[in-house]
Design an enzyme around this catalytic site. Sequence first.
Site, PDB file in Angstrom:
ATOM      1  N   ASP A 148       0.841  -1.192   0.000  1.00 55.63           N
ATOM      2  CA  ASP A 148       0.000   0.000   0.000  1.00 55.63           C
ATOM      3  C   ASP A 148       0.878   1.244   0.000  1.00 55.63           C
ATOM      4  O   ASP A 148       2.013   1.229   0.489  1.00 55.63           O
ATOM      5  CB  ASP A 148      -0.896   0.019   1.244  1.00 55.63           C
ATOM      6  CG  ASP A 148      -1.961  -1.061   1.206  1.00 55.63           C
ATOM      7  OD1 ASP A 148      -2.205  -1.614   0.124  1.00 55.63           O
ATOM      8  OD2 ASP A 148      -2.534  -1.355   2.273  1.00 55.63           O
ATOM      9  N   LYS A 149       0.347   2.322  -0.513  1.00 49.61           N
ATOM     10  CA  LYS A 149       1.105   3.570  -0.622  1.00 49.61           C
ATOM     11  C   LYS A 149       1.712   4.001   0.710  1.00 49.61           C
ATOM     12  O   LYS A 149       2.877   4.414   0.777  1.00 49.61           O
ATOM     13  CB  LYS A 149       0.200   4.673  -1.164  1.00 49.61           C
ATOM     14  CG  LYS A 149       0.890   6.021  -1.311  1.00 49.61           C
ATOM     15  CD  LYS A 149      -0.061   7.062  -1.873  1.00 49.61           C
ATOM     16  CE  LYS A 149       0.622   8.424  -1.992  1.00 49.61           C
ATOM     17  NZ  LYS A 149      -0.291   9.453  -2.560  1.00 49.61           N
TER      18      LYS A 149
END
Length: 358
Positions: A148-149
Amino acid sequence: MSREFTIAADDDGIRVDRWFKRHMADVSFNLVSRWARTGQLRVDGARVGPGDRLAEGQVLRVPPAETVPVDGAKLAARPVKPRRELSPEEIEFAQGLVIHKSKHALVINKPPGLATQGGTKTTEHVDGLLDALQFEAESRPKLVHRLDKDTSGVLLLARSARAAAYFGKSFATRDTKKLYWAVVAGHPKLDDALIDLPIGKQPGTGGEKMHVDEEAGLVAKSRFRVIDRASDKAAFVEMQPMTGRTHQLRVHAAATGTPIVGDGKYGGTEAFLTGGVSRKMHLHARRLVLGLPDGGTLDVKADLPAHFADTLKMLGFSPEDADLPIAPDKPEGPKPKRRRMSSATSGNRRGERRSRGK
């Protein structure tokens, strides 16, 4: 004039359609099928179909790129969009992320806030930096999995098509060990638990958010082990996903009443601590263990980002002895009930501070 390509060792055994997807992504499956039906696609002079297998050393003949015959007419081939040239600063930044480099694998320590791949309104991502990470290899590396970012840590890149296929299979068959560190808000009820809660897309979010769905969710299992506690305020936890559902660790942490610190998406206001603790996500891919194509094992760890390390210090946690021995897939002790938390250890009292590294 037709084009000819000699099949490399990395592509030995690959299907024809997958060879095009790997090396000529601008050519659609329908176009490959049309070339095969009209006899324009040949291997060592013989006609082949999209599902046929290729072998190392064979010569694949492909129609010319300029035009493609379609029912007597001619259609221009789709142009390949050139990749943006990276600046010296971007190259230096990307290469500074590398924490392991070998024949088959490249591992970077992804910082929080950097997406793995691009998307709507996302222009800065790891995928866009891959040209800086080719080094002496024949082609730029390939992404094997995603983070995930806002999750930091170990991100594996394959340095050849053969390695990408091998690593991809390892991830698909769960032959990898992915260990995460997290700081969670609240007091985990168990020191060692297997979370077995199915996950599905939350209605009304356009697939952007997941939730526990007992009726239609997909099987999702996570192993949580407490490293240390700060009374009832927070805990330092090791997390191991046994399956690979979207946002799995974040959903499971929130569903069990201890959201990951900084994860407002799933934990709401309860995911944020007072006292100057960073509001950034406290989820870090600490360690990755998996086999290599030529034998041997890749075992690599990524250092914590600054905000995470600062929070540990603030709460009195130490990362020095936090790397627990790799645990079996299931906690020891009572057999866990399906879709519930199960304990591997018992007897810890609420609010008791657990000694580090045990």
